[in-house]
Design an enzyme around this catalytic site. Sequence first.
Site, PDB file in Angstrom:
ATOM      1  N   HIS A 490       0.701  -1.214  -0.092  1.00 10.19           N
ATOM      2  CA  HIS A 490      -0.017   0.115   0.021  1.00 10.19           C
ATOM      3  C   HIS A 490       0.834   1.170   0.027  1.00 10.19           C
ATOM      4  CE1 HIS A 490       0.370  -1.807   4.083  1.00 10.19           C
ATOM      5  NE2 HIS A 490       0.972  -0.601   4.171  1.00 10.19           N
ATOM      6  N   ARG A 597      -9.542   2.488  -9.875  1.00 11.83           N
ATOM      7  CA  ARG A 597      -9.537   1.280  -9.083  1.00 11.83           C
ATOM      8  C   ARG A 597     -10.748   1.216  -7.967  1.00 11.83           C
ATOM      9  NH1 ARG A 597      -3.719   1.981  -9.557  1.00 11.83           N
ATOM     10  NH2 ARG A 597      -2.764  -0.120 -10.292  1.00 11.83           N
ATOM     11  N   ARG A 633     -13.024   0.770 -13.690  1.00 10.02           N
ATOM     12  CA  ARG A 633     -12.722  -0.983 -13.942  1.00 10.02           C
ATOM     13  C   ARG A 633     -13.764  -1.457 -13.031  1.00 10.02           C
ATOM     14  NH1 ARG A 633      -6.730  -3.240 -12.211  1.00 10.02           N
ATOM     15  NH2 ARG A 633      -7.341  -2.494  -9.908  1.00 10.02           N
ATOM     16  N   GLU A 727      -3.974  -8.511 -18.864  1.00 11.37           N
ATOM     17  CA  GLU A 727      -3.246  -8.889 -17.670  1.00 11.37           C
ATOM     18  C   GLU A 727      -2.982 -10.432 -17.660  1.00 11.37           C
ATOM     19  OE1 GLU A 727      -4.705  -6.449 -13.909  1.00 11.37           O
ATOM     20  OE2 GLU A 727      -6.507  -7.353 -15.095  1.00 11.37           O
ATOM     21  N   ASN A 750       1.220  -4.577 -14.287  1.00 14.02           N
ATOM     22  CA  ASN A 750       1.639  -5.199 -12.999  1.00 14.02           C
ATOM     23  C   ASN A 750       1.506  -6.772 -13.326  1.00 14.02           C
ATOM     24  OD1 ASN A 750       2.169  -2.346 -12.519  1.00 14.02           O
ATOM     25  ND2 ASN A 750       0.343  -2.418 -11.279  1.00 14.02           N
ATOM     26  N   ASP A 751       0.446  -7.012 -13.198  1.00 10.84           N
ATOM     27  CA  ASP A 751       0.041  -8.260 -13.453  1.00 10.84           C
ATOM     28  C   ASP A 751       0.494  -9.216 -14.592  1.00 10.84           C
ATOM     29  OD1 ASP A 751      -1.798  -9.067 -11.225  1.00 10.84           O
ATOM     30  OD2 ASP A 751      -3.229  -7.827 -11.680  1.00 10.84           O
ATOM     31  N   ARG A 761       4.030 -10.823  -7.503  1.00 15.02           N
ATOM     32  CA  ARG A 761       4.068  -9.338  -7.537  1.00 15.02           C
ATOM     33  C   ARG A 761       4.214  -9.028  -6.112  1.00 15.02           C
ATOM     34  NH1 ARG A 761      -1.309  -6.305  -9.850  1.00 15.02           N
ATOM     35  NH2 ARG A 761      -0.586  -4.814  -8.488  1.00 15.02           N
ATOM     36  N   CYS A 798      -2.129   0.779 -18.261  1.00 18.80           N
ATOM     37  CA  CYS A 798      -2.563   1.477 -17.135  1.00 18.80           C
ATOM     38  C   CYS A 798      -1.614   0.844 -15.845  1.00 18.80           C
ATOM     39  CB  CYS A 798      -3.891   1.273 -16.827  1.00 18.80           C
ATOM     40  SG  CYS A 798      -4.640  -0.323 -16.639  1.00 18.80           S
TER      41      CYS A 798
END
Length: 866
Positions: A490, A597, A633, A727, A750-751, A761, A798
């Site tokens: 976070h 998000r 999303r 992803e 990221n994914d 990750r 993104c």
Amino acid sequence: MKPIILTSPLQGWASPLEAVPDPVFAERMMGDGIAVDPTGDCLHAPCDAVVLSVHASGHAITLRTPEGAEILMHIGLDTVALGGRGFSPCVTEGASVQRLDPLIRFDLDLLVCEARAVITPVIVTNPERFTIVRRETGKLVGIGEAIMTLEPRDAADVAVVEGDTVRRTIVVPLVHGIHARPAARIGEIARKFVSEVKITKDEREGNVRSPVALMALGVKLGDEITLAATGPDAADALAAIGDLILGGMGEKAGSGAPTPPAASPPTSVFPREGGGPGITNDGAAGSWAPASAGEQGARKPATTLPADGRLPGVTASPGIAIGQAGLFRLAAIAVTREGTGATAERAALDAALGLVADRLARKSATATGAERAILSAHTALLDDPTLTEDAHAAIAQGDSAAYAWRTAIRGQADALKATGDARLAERADDMLDLERQVLRALAGEDLDERLSFPAGTILLADDLLPSHLLGLDTASIVGFCVERGGPTSHVAILAATMGLPALVAVGPALAEIAAGTPLILDAGAGLLHVAPDAETQATAQTAFDAQTERRRAALANAAQECRTQDGVRIEAFANLGSADDAEAAVRNGAEGCGLLRTEFLFLERDSAPSVAEQTADYQRIADTLAGRPLIVRLLDIGGDKPAPYLPIAAEENPALGLRGIRVGLAHPEMLDAQLRAILAVRPAGQCRIMVPMIASLAELRSVRTALDAAAAATGHTEHVALGIMIETPAAAVTADLLASEADFLSIGTNDLTQYALAMDRGNPAVASDLDGLHPAVLRLIARTCEGGAVHGKWTGVCGGLASDPLAVPILIGLGVTELSSAPALVPEIKALVATLTIDACRAHAAAAMNCISAADVRTLARSFRP
Ligand code: PEP
Ligand code: MG
């Protein structure tokens, strides 16, 4: 007794009861069940049964199955007002019917014209005897297709009377056991009765009015618990509470969630933004340090301060900061045990509790997202009678208010931690936070005062939680370094959102740095320089000045439309999680939101947000964006983003399990609610919808069907763009197939990186190799852009790569035309794009794809000059 299967009495769209616009059904006042929006004109028997009654107006019928379940079917809403017009019953009271037999024929056209709605609830009216263990909703059903499975409630569940105490022993069917939400709900019901009710598990006992005491019992799925009620309405209280628990409270195991949680859920819920391990921001973004340990292969966190004072970490958010160490350690509050008399101490405690409660209420009124969730958790805990009763008892024995409160809190917090359940341990952290607030109120401190540091502080912490940041004056903080955490923790996204350089996973050596030590944080290079020499300081200052000037110039031009030097339009969007982020995005010249998000609304809550709550949040963000496109999303929950109220069973491999759109498709009512909420945002068309974690065209088609149904049900006629996130490698290599039906593609690097490289990750051990510039990932991105182009659909990014200046020219060269980055980075991304030409980017991207490693790509990227 075998389960009872009910089949659909109608052809039509099956929905959860909440979809019925009538509280009598939606709030289950008549019982539990589902509803079907009919497309046919005859109601059929859902099982073999006897007809108990046919309503005089012919619009409703009740059946009883051989096992005793009673089923009410009510055709349309307010149809009693038709006085029988349009209904022709085929059976009479007392008749025996078999599954599929016609029961009532009706004139659907007449109902559509004259009734309030044609949606038809199918209700089990004796839910105290039968529980629904499976229901099929959010899809078209045909007559005879299974829609509900009923099971009789536990036959062993009988009440035993001993004197004036009634006991009832039950087996807990809640997939996550009694955690915060069920505990609060049980307490709420218990307060409606005067009798005292206790729950016992393994000889430990908790008062049901106290959520904390209930949670501390650590009741898990399948545990046997005994409810004991003493008082005038004991039997009723036991019936109500026992039935509530046995009814599943919306968390019953069975529909895809059969096992109790075994391991601790992962704690990192905030995704990475703005950088990654080893991402340097030199070149366009101007780092000054040579390649460092922080960006070279696997890195072991230092356990002691290295002699050269260079402490490596993993980049969470790039940039340079120069300042001095500020230690984020909450000072201990000293309390004396001895009180000044029970009356005075009790009054002091009650006044302090009142002050804290007022402050929480005041702050909750304006809070959004994660902040609102934290405040509501604190409010619920403050209200807990066990804490106040324990503290009052200690005060009566002579303890001071502060000592009594601390002892009460610590006792319960320790009990929660001892359960070994990570969800409950989080609540224990909340309790310790609350302990401080009440102690500060008792000491007469200003609760709104924030922990402040001298200007130019680089904050060092073992970990930082969102609640910690709420209590910090962040204006004087210029960077973060965190001992633990990974690039997805976070703190990474918080730092990126605040536009601050940050390192995570620095290791225990960080704790050796004294407050006030001069520091240089070169987050892009993955390095913290501790007590740097004069030469290092001078070089850093030059680089910092250049960074400041570059940012100033970029911000001054941020309002300009984002184009390459040779005029190719690239949309510069921002990733958002709240209305505050949207404000920052607009200030920084973002041309829209490429990723909202929405899970920020759903995390850290004990119940799902309603359609109205969701709409209000999305609307606030849409309004702040003032007409700019908003890509919402769909909920991306599961995996590393658990929601406490969602009955997703513990998974051995959550990243490969029920997450992203798989959750939405498994919980159609949740998907439907979110789609309705997005469709309700005005002006229509500002919101586009994006589906996370797509692995096949079939999933996209299911979402499209659900979207069409939500649009039809809400009378929404405008076209809504429905795009997908790329992803999974599966989506990347089949992008041409997906783009034939998706309106746009947006790559979640990221994914995509974690799945392409098979590196978790969230795992700090592989953090430094988890790099989206790996040629394998670049080739998947190229394949995606080609697939999109076949059908004339745009491809954006993104994920974190869109915020990485070294990656941006490569992405554009691969065919990406939209970049959605952290709001604070938008001006620099726009400025960078303005220096590029498309031909140079294409040649650069082709060379990058032929490199043999991410490190080689980075070396190449550092030498790229537009
Ligand atoms: C991604 O995976 O790149 C992405 C943008 O989604 P999240 O980080 O929220 O999983
Ligand atoms: Mg993702």
